[in-house]
Scaffold this motif. Structure first.
Motif, PDB file in Angstrom:
ATOM      1  N   THR A  26      -8.934   6.522  -3.487  1.00 19.08           N
ATOM      2  CA  THR A  26      -8.528   7.077  -2.188  1.00 19.08           C
ATOM      3  C   THR A  26      -7.055   7.410  -2.126  1.00 19.08           C
ATOM      4  O   THR A  26      -6.551   7.808  -1.093  1.00 19.08           O
ATOM      5  CB  THR A  26      -8.830   6.083  -1.044  1.00 19.08           C
ATOM      6  N   PRO A  50       0.798  -1.222   0.000  1.00 17.64           N
ATOM      7  CA  PRO A  50       0.000   0.000   0.000  1.00 17.64           C
ATOM      8  C   PRO A  50       0.832   1.274   0.000  1.00 17.64           C
ATOM      9  O   PRO A  50       0.286   2.359   0.079  1.00 17.64           O
ATOM     10  CB  PRO A  50      -0.733  -0.119   1.337  1.00 17.64           C
ATOM     11  N   ASN A 110      -2.927   3.434  -2.704  1.00 20.13           N
ATOM     12  CA  ASN A 110      -3.864   2.909  -1.745  1.00 20.13           C
ATOM     13  C   ASN A 110      -4.654   1.773  -2.395  1.00 20.13           C
ATOM     14  O   ASN A 110      -4.846   1.753  -3.605  1.00 20.13           O
ATOM     15  CB  ASN A 110      -4.811   4.018  -1.297  1.00 20.13           C
ATOM     16  N   ILE A 111      -5.142   0.833  -1.563  1.00 23.12           N
ATOM     17  CA  ILE A 111      -5.825  -0.305  -2.157  1.00 23.12           C
ATOM     18  C   ILE A 111      -7.290  -0.027  -2.426  1.00 23.12           C
ATOM     19  O   ILE A 111      -7.948  -0.756  -3.159  1.00 23.12           O
ATOM     20  CB  ILE A 111      -5.726  -1.553  -1.259  1.00 23.12           C
ATOM     21  N   LYS A 112      -7.819   1.024  -1.827  1.00 23.67           N
ATOM     22  CA  LYS A 112      -9.232   1.319  -2.042  1.00 23.67           C
ATOM     23  C   LYS A 112      -9.328   2.304  -3.193  1.00 23.67           C
ATOM     24  O   LYS A 112      -8.587   3.284  -3.255  1.00 23.67           O
ATOM     25  CB  LYS A 112      -9.812   1.923  -0.766  1.00 23.67           C
ATOM     26  N   ILE A 135       2.735   2.881  -2.361  1.00 27.23           N
ATOM     27  CA  ILE A 135       2.648   3.854  -3.447  1.00 27.23           C
ATOM     28  C   ILE A 135       1.192   4.172  -3.780  1.00 27.23           C
ATOM     29  O   ILE A 135       0.809   5.318  -3.957  1.00 27.23           O
ATOM     30  CB  ILE A 135       3.392   3.347  -4.698  1.00 27.23           C
ATOM     31  N   HIS A 148      -3.499  12.941  -3.647  1.00 29.11           N
ATOM     32  CA  HIS A 148      -2.591  13.698  -4.513  1.00 29.11           C
ATOM     33  C   HIS A 148      -2.203  12.930  -5.763  1.00 29.11           C
ATOM     34  O   HIS A 148      -1.137  13.135  -6.320  1.00 29.11           O
ATOM     35  CB  HIS A 148      -1.288  14.077  -3.776  1.00 29.11           C
TER      36      HIS A 148
END
Lengths: 265, 170
Positions: free
Chosen positions: B136, B127, B131-133, B129, B139
């Motif tokens: 989300t 996670p 996000n897994i969602k 680099i 930047h």
């Protein structure tokens, strides 16, 4: 005035750009550094080097439950607030490090004393090390050599090491632990993954209770003893909650997706 | 994945870590007697090796190394080893994502997981680099990508460079 405001806003937004923390790959701690905790509630305040506690030196000898439940260490850095006085009284580190307890045929060195000679300082420095100790590093690699390998964290498959009897962590200390009637080990179960395409998780209680008993996780980390009562997602886990309390700090880190997401699709 | 942050030393190499995982005389050349093969002081010292290597019939691109590595893998012209000692379990995650562009008139970026999982592991990007969602990752915009964050971690210095706009924004 407006120009000044604009310049300030520009500087602030540029500064924000520089400090944006997403999008970069974190540096992985080296195998011998994984699980290191710095204990420094009081050390630098009294002029002594903070303690760098390495979990690996103790993991092979004792279960997580013994220290974190029976002896009462907190699982969050800086929370236990250990003082030299506590150690000298026989609490926390002093439970074993009291020059009286014998383990594996050797006396366990005393932690902290009120009076000490110049020769004793070496003993203090075993924990209160001012500079990283290269011997400790070599000790780690010698220790890890004979143990089954894993990808991340310490690079050691602790689970397999315990299963195959290469390490035999002690779970009961006379005079410290209270013997209770053992509770039945719970069965393995599936935890559904929320993203289509990611295999479900197979959670094994048995693999965890070997190290943790019941009390380490329930009810403080996982409130629901009933399945499904605690709701969480990977986002909380990566934020060091739930599974992330241990798995990213001492146990194998959560970047090893395939170790938990194992149910065949 | 950042230059000069791994802390490789001769000791660690000889112990079998980092370069020493292969450069131990068994899989690749060992350190003894071969110092000058790596310690050349010249960042372009691989040019002769490269011109020889690139003569092989690889599919071409105009940018980067000039070799289309993804296509080369698909055509089985190269078969990079995926593991050294133990085979990690495969999670065949194949989702393709469509990332809307910030500016009008730019086609959305098509992100194929498959083309990436052929080379990388889940944890290479997640996670830290990304996000897994979905939606989300904070930047996550072209200005950050172009200065080396997110996709720019690889697609600025090792994988095909981002001059090749059409490869992501078809």
């Amino acid at each position: 005035m407006k120009k000044l405001l604009f310049i300030i806003l520009l500087i602030v937004s540029l500064a924000g750009l520089c400090f944006a923390q997403g999008g970069v790959k974190k540096k992985r701690p080296k195998p011998h550094e994984y699980g290191k905790v710095t204990l420094n509630n009081y050390a630098t305040k009294v002029g002594i080097a903070p303690v760098e506690f390495d979990h690996w030196t103790h993991r092979g000898k004792f279960t997580c439950r013994l220290c974190h439940v029976d002896i009462g260490f907190s699982m969050k850095t800086g929370e236990t607030q250990i003082k030299a006085a506590d150690n000298m009284r026989g609490y926390f580190c002093g439970t074993c490090h009291n020059d009286k307890m014998s383990f594996e045929g050797r006396r366990v060195f005393a932690a902290c004393s009120k009076e000490f000679t110049k020769g004793d300082v070496k003993r203090c420095e075993r924990c209160h090390a001012a500079a990283p100790n290269p011997t400790k590093e070599t000790d780690f690699y010698k220790f890890a050599e004979r143990l089954p390998k894993e990808r991340f964290g310490n690079g050691i498959d602790w689970e397999k090491a315990e299963e195959t009897g290469l390490i035999k962590p002690v779970d009961f200390l006379e005079g410290v632990s209270i013997k209770r009637a053992p509770m039945a080990a719970q069965k393995d179960f599936y935890i559904g993954s929320k993203i289509e395409g990611m295999p479900d998780i197979i959670f094994s209680h048995k693999k965890h209770t070997v190290w943790n008993g019941c009390e380490l996780c329930h009810p403080e980390i996982f409130v629901g003893v009933k399945k499904g009562a605690t709701k969480y997602s990977m986002i909380e886990l990566f934020d060091r909650k739930y599974c992330g309390v241990c798995h990213d700090t001492v146990a194998f880190p959560q970047i090893d997706c395939q170790r938990c997401h194992t149910k065949p699709l | 994945m950042k230059v000069n942050t791994t802390e490789i030393s001769e000791a660690t190499n000889r112990r079998g870590k980092f370069c020493g995982s292969c450069h131990n005389g068994k899989i690749a050349f060992r350190p003894n007697g071969n110092c000058d093969k790596c310690h050349t002081g010249d960042i372009g010292s691989g040019r002769d090796n490269y011109s020889l290597f690139s003569k092989a019939p690889f599919p071409r691109t105009e940018f980067g190394n000039g070799i289309d590595w993804v296509e080369a893998l698909r055509r089985k012209l190269i078969s990079p080893a995926n593991h050294l000692k133990s085979k990690p379990q495969d999670i065949p995650f194949d989702k393709t994502l469509m990332l809307e562009a910030e500016m009008a008139m730019i086609s959305p970026a098509i992100f194929p997981h498959k083309a990436h999982t052929e080379w990388l592991d889940c944890n290479s990007c997640h996670p830290d680099i990304f996000n897994i969602k979905k939606k989300t990752t904070k930047h996550f915009s072209m200005s950050y990508i172009l200065r080396g964050d997110f996709c720019g971690t690889c697609h600025l210095n090792v994988a095909f460079p981002m001059n090749d706009c059409k490869r992501c924004h078809p």
